[in-house]
Design an enzyme around this catalytic site. Structure first.
Site, PDB file in Angstrom:
ATOM      1  N   ALA A 125      15.430  26.128  16.050  1.00  8.27           N
ATOM      2  CA  ALA A 125      15.303  24.690  15.858  1.00  8.27           C
ATOM      3  C   ALA A 125      13.852  24.312  15.638  1.00  8.27           C
ATOM      4  O   ALA A 125      13.081  24.142  16.587  1.00  8.27           O
ATOM      5  CB  ALA A 125      15.882  23.947  17.066  1.00  8.27           C
ATOM      6  N   GLU A 243      12.008  35.853   7.096  1.00 11.01           N
ATOM      7  CA  GLU A 243      13.015  34.821   6.827  1.00 11.01           C
ATOM      8  C   GLU A 243      13.079  34.503   5.344  1.00 11.01           C
ATOM      9  O   GLU A 243      14.171  34.380   4.764  1.00 11.01           O
ATOM     10  CB  GLU A 243      12.687  33.552   7.620  1.00 11.01           C
ATOM     11  N   ARG A 269      37.656  34.471 -22.263  1.00 12.78           N
ATOM     12  CA  ARG A 269      37.908  33.127 -22.782  1.00 12.78           C
ATOM     13  C   ARG A 269      37.704  33.098 -24.295  1.00 12.78           C
ATOM     14  O   ARG A 269      36.683  33.597 -24.806  1.00 12.78           O
ATOM     15  CB  ARG A 269      36.950  32.139 -22.117  1.00 12.78           C
ATOM     16  N   HIS A 339      31.272  28.153 -18.215  1.00 13.67           N
ATOM     17  CA  HIS A 339      32.668  28.049 -17.815  1.00 13.67           C
ATOM     18  C   HIS A 339      33.324  26.779 -18.358  1.00 13.67           C
ATOM     19  O   HIS A 339      34.539  26.599 -18.212  1.00 13.67           O
ATOM     20  CB  HIS A 339      32.793  28.060 -16.284  1.00 13.67           C
ATOM     21  N   GLY A 364      13.793  27.201   4.577  1.00 14.65           N
ATOM     22  CA  GLY A 364      12.839  28.296   4.756  1.00 14.65           C
ATOM     23  C   GLY A 364      11.461  27.946   4.226  1.00 14.65           C
ATOM     24  O   GLY A 364      10.614  28.831   4.042  1.00 14.65           O
ATOM     25  N   GLY A 365      11.234  26.658   3.980  1.00 16.55           N
ATOM     26  CA  GLY A 365      10.015  26.210   3.294  1.00 16.55           C
ATOM     27  C   GLY A 365      10.371  25.943   1.847  1.00 16.55           C
ATOM     28  O   GLY A 365      10.871  26.837   1.142  1.00 16.55           O
TER      29      GLY A 365
END
Length: 380
Positions: A125, A243, A269, A339, A364-365
Site C-alpha cells: 500500500a 516490480e 477471416r 478484428h 508501477g510508476g
C-alpha cells in the site's frame, strides 16, 4: 520467455504451471470476474504446488530458488489465458523482496510460511488519493506510542486489497523530513481500525480485487516495523526495478497472446473473396507488430538475466517497463482494429485484453515517470 533462455527444469516448470492454469484458473475466471475477486482456494492450490514464494528459503516453505525466470514463466502462463484477476505477481514479484530482504528472523518465522502456502495473501500500500508516482507526497502517518505505532490515513488502488491478510504500508513517521521520513509497517487482517472501503470498479481486470484501505488510529506493534525507520523511500527504490520488470514481462506476454490470436483471425477471416491477411496493409501491420514484439521480448529477457545476475539498475528497468507496456498498448489497439466489429465485443479475447491491460503503462510508476528517470540519467 524464449526457449533459448530456459533450461530443462524451466520447461518442466512451465508445463506444470500450464496444467495448473488449465485446471484451476481458466474454467473459473469468468465467474471470478462477475464476483469481482478470485476464490481464496486458488491461492492455497498454488501454494501446494510451490507456485508462491518461489525464491523464499525452503526452511519457510518456499522453493529456495532465486531465479526470476520461474516467476516470469508463471506470469506468462496466467496471461496466456487472460486471467488478469490473479494477483500472484504482486505477491511473488513485489512483496516477497520486502519480506526477504527487510524482515528480521522473527518476522520471517511469523509470515513467510503462510506467504508460501497461500494462507496469507499480501498487498503493498503506497498509492494514496493524492499521492501516486510521487511517493514524497504520502500523507498516511504513524506516531510512536509505547510499544506500538499508531497509524492513520488512507490508501487507494491497492491490488489484492480485499483478500490481503498482510499489507505493507508506507507511512510518514518523521514529519518534515520529506522522503527520509517514511517507514514501512505491516498491517495484519483484524487489527482494530483497519478497514477496507469499496471494491473499486475498474474498466478492466474485473476479477482483480482492487480496493481502498483505511487506517483509523490502528495500533501496529513495533515488531511489525519492516526495515529501518525513516528508510522506506530507499527500500521502495531498491525494489521498484524488479516490480517494473515484472510489469514489462506481463505486458509482453499479453501482447504476444493477442498477436497470436489476431494472426490466426487474419488467416481465417475472409473479405472480398480472400483472407484479410492477404491484403498488403494487413500484412504490413502484422509484420510491424511481430518485429516490435521480438525487440521487446529480447530486451525483457535480457533484463531478466540482469536481475538474476544482480546488475539490473533503475534506469534499465524503467526502459523495460515503458517500452514493453507502450508496445503492448500499440499492439492491442491494432489487434482490436484488425478484428473489426468482433474486436469491440467483450466475448472476444483481444477486446478483454485491450481493457484489462491498459493499466500497465500507468501502475508501477507511469510511463512518463519512467521516461523522466531515463532522461535524468542522460544528464538532461
Amino acid at each position: 520467455m524464449r526457449g533459448s533462455e530456459l533450461e530443462p527444469e524451466h520447461l518442466a516448470f512451465r508445463d506444470m504451471v500450464r496444467a495448473f492454469v488449465a485446471k484451476e484458473i481458466a474454467p473459473h475466471h469468468a465467474r471470478w470476474e462477475e464476483a469481482g475477486q478470485v476464490d481464496r482456494e486458488v491461492w492455497r492450490s498454488a501454494g501446494r504446488l510451490g507456485l508462491l514464494g518461489i525464491d523464499v528459503p525452503e526452511e519457510y516453505g518456499g522453493g529456495g530458488v532465486p531465479d526470476f525466470r520461474y516467476q516470469v514463466l508463471l506470469s506468462e502462463e496466467i496471461m496466456r489465458v487472460g486471467a488478469t484477476g490473479i494477483g500472484f505477481a504482486l505477491h511473488n514479484d513485489v512483496v516477497a523482496p520486502y519480506l526477504l530482504e527487510l524482515a528480521d528472523a522473527e518476522q520471517k518465522r511469523r509470515w513467510l510460511p503462510g506467504f508460501c502456502s497461500g494462507e496469507l495473501i499480501t498487498a503493498l500500500a503506497m498509492t494514496e488519493p493524492e499521492a501516486g508516482s510521487d511517493l514524497q507526497a504520502i500523507r498516511t502517518r504513524a506516531r510512536r506510542d509505547g510499544d506500538d505505532w499508531v497509524l492513520s490515513g488512507a490508501k487507494t488502488f491497492i491490488t489484492n486489497g480485499v483478500l490481503a491478510d498482510l499489507v505493507v504500508v508506507a507511512a510518514r513517521t518523521q514529519p518534515g523530513q520529506g522522503s527520509r521520513g517514511l517507514s514501512l509497517l505491516v498491517v495484519e487482517r483484524g487489527m482494530p481500525g483497519f478497514t477496507r472501503g469499496r471494491k473499486l470498479e475498474k474498466i478492466g481486470m474485473r476479477a482483480q480485487d482492487t480496493a481502498e484501505l483505511f487506517f483509523d488510529e490502528v495500533r501496529v506493534p513495533a515488531a511489525n516495523l519492516l526495515g529501518r525507520p525513516g528508510r522506506a523511500f530507499l527500500h521502495l527504490a531498491d525494489n521498484l526495478p524488479r516490480e517494473r520488470l515484472s510489469i514489462a514481462a506481463y505486458a509482453v506476454a499479453a501482447a504476444e497472446t493477442a498477436f497470436a490470436q489476431t494472426l490466426a483471425h487474419c488467416k481465417a477471416r475472409t473479405a472480398f473473396g480472400r483472407a484479410i491477411g492477404g491484403f498488403q496493409h494487413v500484412r504490413f501491420e502484422l509484420a510491424e507488430m511481430a518485429t516490435e514484439l521480438d525487440v521487446a521480448r529480447t530486451y525483457v529477457d535480457r533484463a531478466v538475466a540482469a536481475l538474476n545476475a544482480g546488475t539490473l539498475g533503475a534506469v534499465d528497468a524503467a526502459k523495460a517497463k515503458w517500452w514493453a507496456t507502450d508496445v503492448q498498448r500499440r499492439v492491442l489497439d491494432r489487434c482490436v482494429q484488425l478484428h473489426g466489429g468482433y474486436g469491440f465485443m467483450r466475448e472476444t479475447a483481444v477486446a478483454r485484453a485491450f481493457v484489462d491491460n491498459r493499466v500497465h503503462p500507468i501502475y508501477g510508476g507511469t510511463n512518463e515517470i519512467m521516461k523522466e528517470i531515463v532522461g535524468r540519467d542522460l544528464g538532461v
